[in-house]
Design a protein around this motif. Structure first.
Motif, PDB file in Angstrom:
ATOM      1  N   MET A   1       0.859  -1.172   0.000  1.00 43.32           N
ATOM      2  CA  MET A   1       0.000   0.000   0.000  1.00 43.32           C
ATOM      3  C   MET A   1       0.899   1.227   0.000  1.00 43.32           C
ATOM      4  O   MET A   1       1.858   1.293   0.776  1.00 43.32           O
ATOM      5  CB  MET A   1      -0.890  -0.059   1.251  1.00 43.32           C
ATOM      6  CG  MET A   1      -1.688   1.179   1.511  1.00 43.32           C
ATOM      7  SD  MET A   1      -2.765   1.171   2.982  1.00 43.32           S
ATOM      8  CE  MET A   1      -3.381  -0.475   3.113  1.00 43.32           C
ATOM      9  N   ASN A   2       0.579   2.183  -0.858  1.00 40.09           N
ATOM     10  CA  ASN A   2       1.421   3.368  -0.871  1.00 40.09           C
ATOM     11  C   ASN A   2       1.177   4.185   0.404  1.00 40.09           C
ATOM     12  O   ASN A   2       0.138   4.066   1.056  1.00 40.09           O
ATOM     13  CB  ASN A   2       1.242   4.190  -2.157  1.00 40.09           C
ATOM     14  CG  ASN A   2      -0.084   4.926  -2.222  1.00 40.09           C
ATOM     15  OD1 ASN A   2      -0.462   5.632  -1.291  1.00 40.09           O
ATOM     16  ND2 ASN A   2      -0.787   4.765  -3.332  1.00 40.09           N
ATOM     17  N   THR A   3       2.149   4.993   0.731  1.00 37.34           N
ATOM     18  CA  THR A   3       2.113   5.704   2.013  1.00 37.34           C
ATOM     19  C   THR A   3       0.978   6.720   2.100  1.00 37.34           C
ATOM     20  O   THR A   3       0.400   6.916   3.179  1.00 37.34           O
ATOM     21  CB  THR A   3       3.466   6.396   2.281  1.00 37.34           C
ATOM     22  OG1 THR A   3       3.781   7.250   1.171  1.00 37.34           O
ATOM     23  CG2 THR A   3       4.563   5.367   2.486  1.00 37.34           C
TER      24      THR A   3
ATOM     25  N   ILE B   1      -6.242   6.306   5.165  1.00 39.93           N
ATOM     26  CA  ILE B   1      -7.042   5.330   5.919  1.00 39.93           C
ATOM     27  C   ILE B   1      -6.939   5.620   7.416  1.00 39.93           C
ATOM     28  O   ILE B   1      -7.943   5.635   8.137  1.00 39.93           O
ATOM     29  CB  ILE B   1      -6.606   3.889   5.588  1.00 39.93           C
ATOM     30  CG1 ILE B   1      -6.988   3.551   4.145  1.00 39.93           C
ATOM     31  CG2 ILE B   1      -7.217   2.888   6.568  1.00 39.93           C
ATOM     32  CD1 ILE B   1      -6.396   2.253   3.623  1.00 39.93           C
ATOM     33  N   LEU B   2      -5.737   5.867   7.877  1.00 39.75           N
ATOM     34  CA  LEU B   2      -5.553   6.167   9.307  1.00 39.75           C
ATOM     35  C   LEU B   2      -6.255   7.457   9.707  1.00 39.75           C
ATOM     36  O   LEU B   2      -6.778   7.566  10.821  1.00 39.75           O
ATOM     37  CB  LEU B   2      -4.069   6.251   9.650  1.00 39.75           C
ATOM     38  CG  LEU B   2      -3.306   4.932   9.644  1.00 39.75           C
ATOM     39  CD1 LEU B   2      -1.857   5.165  10.070  1.00 39.75           C
ATOM     40  CD2 LEU B   2      -3.965   3.896  10.527  1.00 39.75           C
ATOM     41  N   THR B   3      -6.293   8.433   8.814  1.00 40.47           N
ATOM     42  CA  THR B   3      -6.968   9.701   9.112  1.00 40.47           C
ATOM     43  C   THR B   3      -8.458   9.480   9.333  1.00 40.47           C
ATOM     44  O   THR B   3      -9.051  10.039  10.260  1.00 40.47           O
ATOM     45  CB  THR B   3      -6.724  10.717   7.985  1.00 40.47           C
ATOM     46  OG1 THR B   3      -5.322  11.001   7.935  1.00 40.47           O
ATOM     47  CG2 THR B   3      -7.503  12.003   8.207  1.00 40.47           C
ATOM     48  N   VAL B   4      -9.065   8.651   8.490  1.00 33.54           N
ATOM     49  CA  VAL B   4     -10.484   8.346   8.685  1.00 33.54           C
ATOM     50  C   VAL B   4     -10.673   7.541   9.969  1.00 33.54           C
ATOM     51  O   VAL B   4     -11.544   7.852  10.789  1.00 33.54           O
ATOM     52  CB  VAL B   4     -11.060   7.586   7.472  1.00 33.54           C
ATOM     53  CG1 VAL B   4     -12.471   7.080   7.767  1.00 33.54           C
ATOM     54  CG2 VAL B   4     -11.060   8.475   6.238  1.00 33.54           C
TER      55      VAL B   4
ATOM     56  N   TRP C   1     -16.227   3.315   1.296  1.00 35.40           N
ATOM     57  CA  TRP C   1     -14.891   3.722   1.718  1.00 35.40           C
ATOM     58  C   TRP C   1     -13.859   2.657   1.363  1.00 35.40           C
ATOM     59  O   TRP C   1     -12.823   2.963   0.778  1.00 35.40           O
ATOM     60  CB  TRP C   1     -14.898   4.023   3.212  1.00 35.40           C
ATOM     61  CG  TRP C   1     -13.571   4.421   3.779  1.00 35.40           C
ATOM     62  CD1 TRP C   1     -12.703   5.344   3.282  1.00 35.40           C
ATOM     63  CD2 TRP C   1     -12.965   3.903   4.963  1.00 35.40           C
ATOM     64  NE1 TRP C   1     -11.585   5.447   4.090  1.00 35.40           N
ATOM     65  CE2 TRP C   1     -11.732   4.560   5.134  1.00 35.40           C
ATOM     66  CE3 TRP C   1     -13.362   2.957   5.895  1.00 35.40           C
ATOM     67  CZ2 TRP C   1     -10.887   4.303   6.201  1.00 35.40           C
ATOM     68  CZ3 TRP C   1     -12.524   2.700   6.969  1.00 35.40           C
ATOM     69  CH2 TRP C   1     -11.287   3.372   7.107  1.00 35.40           C
ATOM     70  N   ILE C   2     -14.147   1.402   1.715  1.00 38.09           N
ATOM     71  CA  ILE C   2     -13.138   0.372   1.458  1.00 38.09           C
ATOM     72  C   ILE C   2     -12.984   0.073  -0.028  1.00 38.09           C
ATOM     73  O   ILE C   2     -11.991  -0.529  -0.430  1.00 38.09           O
ATOM     74  CB  ILE C   2     -13.368  -0.919   2.274  1.00 38.09           C
ATOM     75  CG1 ILE C   2     -14.677  -1.602   1.902  1.00 38.09           C
ATOM     76  CG2 ILE C   2     -13.260  -0.637   3.753  1.00 38.09           C
ATOM     77  CD1 ILE C   2     -14.836  -2.972   2.536  1.00 38.09           C
ATOM     78  N   ALA C   3     -13.925   0.525  -0.854  1.00 38.40           N
ATOM     79  CA  ALA C   3     -13.775   0.377  -2.309  1.00 38.40           C
ATOM     80  C   ALA C   3     -12.551   1.149  -2.800  1.00 38.40           C
ATOM     81  O   ALA C   3     -12.018   0.854  -3.874  1.00 38.40           O
ATOM     82  CB  ALA C   3     -15.034   0.853  -3.029  1.00 38.40           C
ATOM     83  N   THR C   4     -12.091   2.110  -2.010  1.00 35.39           N
ATOM     84  CA  THR C   4     -10.913   2.901  -2.376  1.00 35.39           C
ATOM     85  C   THR C   4      -9.612   2.256  -1.899  1.00 35.39           C
ATOM     86  O   THR C   4      -8.539   2.757  -2.208  1.00 35.39           O
ATOM     87  CB  THR C   4     -11.010   4.324  -1.787  1.00 35.39           C
ATOM     88  OG1 THR C   4     -10.923   4.259  -0.357  1.00 35.39           O
ATOM     89  CG2 THR C   4     -12.303   5.006  -2.197  1.00 35.39           C
ATOM     90  N   PHE C   5      -9.709   1.173  -1.151  1.00 37.43           N
ATOM     91  CA  PHE C   5      -8.532   0.497  -0.604  1.00 37.43           C
ATOM     92  C   PHE C   5      -7.814  -0.302  -1.689  1.00 37.43           C
ATOM     93  O   PHE C   5      -8.441  -0.698  -2.685  1.00 37.43           O
ATOM     94  CB  PHE C   5      -8.939  -0.488   0.494  1.00 37.43           C
ATOM     95  CG  PHE C   5      -9.334   0.112   1.814  1.00 37.43           C
ATOM     96  CD1 PHE C   5      -9.795   1.419   1.940  1.00 37.43           C
ATOM     97  CD2 PHE C   5      -9.262  -0.647   2.964  1.00 37.43           C
ATOM     98  CE1 PHE C   5     -10.166   1.948   3.161  1.00 37.43           C
ATOM     99  CE2 PHE C   5      -9.631  -0.126   4.188  1.00 37.43           C
ATOM    100  CZ  PHE C   5     -10.082   1.173   4.300  1.00 37.43           C
ATOM    101  N   PRO C   6      -6.554  -0.601  -1.477  1.00 35.09           N
ATOM    102  CA  PRO C   6      -5.871  -1.545  -2.369  1.00 35.09           C
ATOM    103  C   PRO C   6      -6.652  -2.870  -2.399  1.00 35.09           C
ATOM    104  O   PRO C   6      -7.288  -3.253  -1.413  1.00 35.09           O
ATOM    105  CB  PRO C   6      -4.502  -1.721  -1.723  1.00 35.09           C
ATOM    106  CG  PRO C   6      -4.294  -0.454  -0.943  1.00 35.09           C
ATOM    107  CD  PRO C   6      -5.653  -0.070  -0.441  1.00 35.09           C
TER     108      PRO C   6
END
Length: 189
Positions: A1-3, A9-12, A96-101
């Motif tokens: 996962m890119n930084t 993700i952590l911000t949310v 939201w998780i649709a945007t995840f790797p």
């Protein structure tokens, strides 16, 4: 996962530290959603020996992600939450998780589906811990924070979720005993 994605993700997820639950802590402040999720994950970790046949790593993952949708919706107490609220929370979570790797999107999607179906022992255990932690937390809070309906809810909430396990039934029995003692002490004062 890119930084950048990692930090987004952590911000949310950080909102779960800010979003409070109906429950109060023993120090007299509202419990955060993150604290609740952390403690049910700890409960699962501490129960590994009691459930050797269960994939406890999966249960811990369920515990850690189960309220991520509340980063968007906030917490709604169980006695106020409707099916529409749960559906909205799930919809936002899936968006939201649709945007995840891909790997994480697939993993989180499968976990949430399994959790919602409540068919596997892993899902049943996660849900029992979710309910039991709330009852434990209420017992740890000052009884002055309880609203009238919680005097009965302390005994009924989660009772149906522990039926599949003799260990969880025994734990619920111990929690109920502590609830009884807490109420009796209040009535003495």
């Amino acid at each position: 996962m890119n930084t950048a994605t990692f930090l987004e993700i952590l911000t949310v997820a950080e909102k779960l530290k800010c979003n409070t639950r109906h429950s109060w802590t023993s120090s007299g402040r509202h419990e955060s959603v993150a604290e609740h999720s952390w403690r049910i994950a700890l409960m699962a970790l501490l129960m590994r020996d009691e459930f050797p046949e269960i994939d406890m790593d999966k249960v811990i993952r369920m515990c850690l992600i189960h309220d991520l949708g509340e980063a968007f919706t906030g917490d709604i107490p169980t006695f106020e939450k409707r099916e529409e609220d749960s559906e909205k929370e799930d919809k936002i979570f899936f968006q939201w998780i649709a945007t995840f790797p891909t790997h994480y999107r697939e993993e989180f999607t499968e976990l949430l589906k399994e959790m919602n179906e409540l068919k596997t022992n892993e899902a049943k255990l996660y849900k029992a811990l979710d309910n039991l932690e709330a009852v434990i937390q209420h017992n740890e809070a000052d009884i002055s924070t309880w609203i009238p309906l919680e005097y009965d809810l302390q005994f009924t909430y989660g009772a149906d979720k522990v039926e599949f396990s003799s260990y969880l039934r025994e734990l619920k029995k111990e929690i109920d005993q502590r609830t009884t003692e807490k109420i009796a002490k209040k009535n003495e004062d």
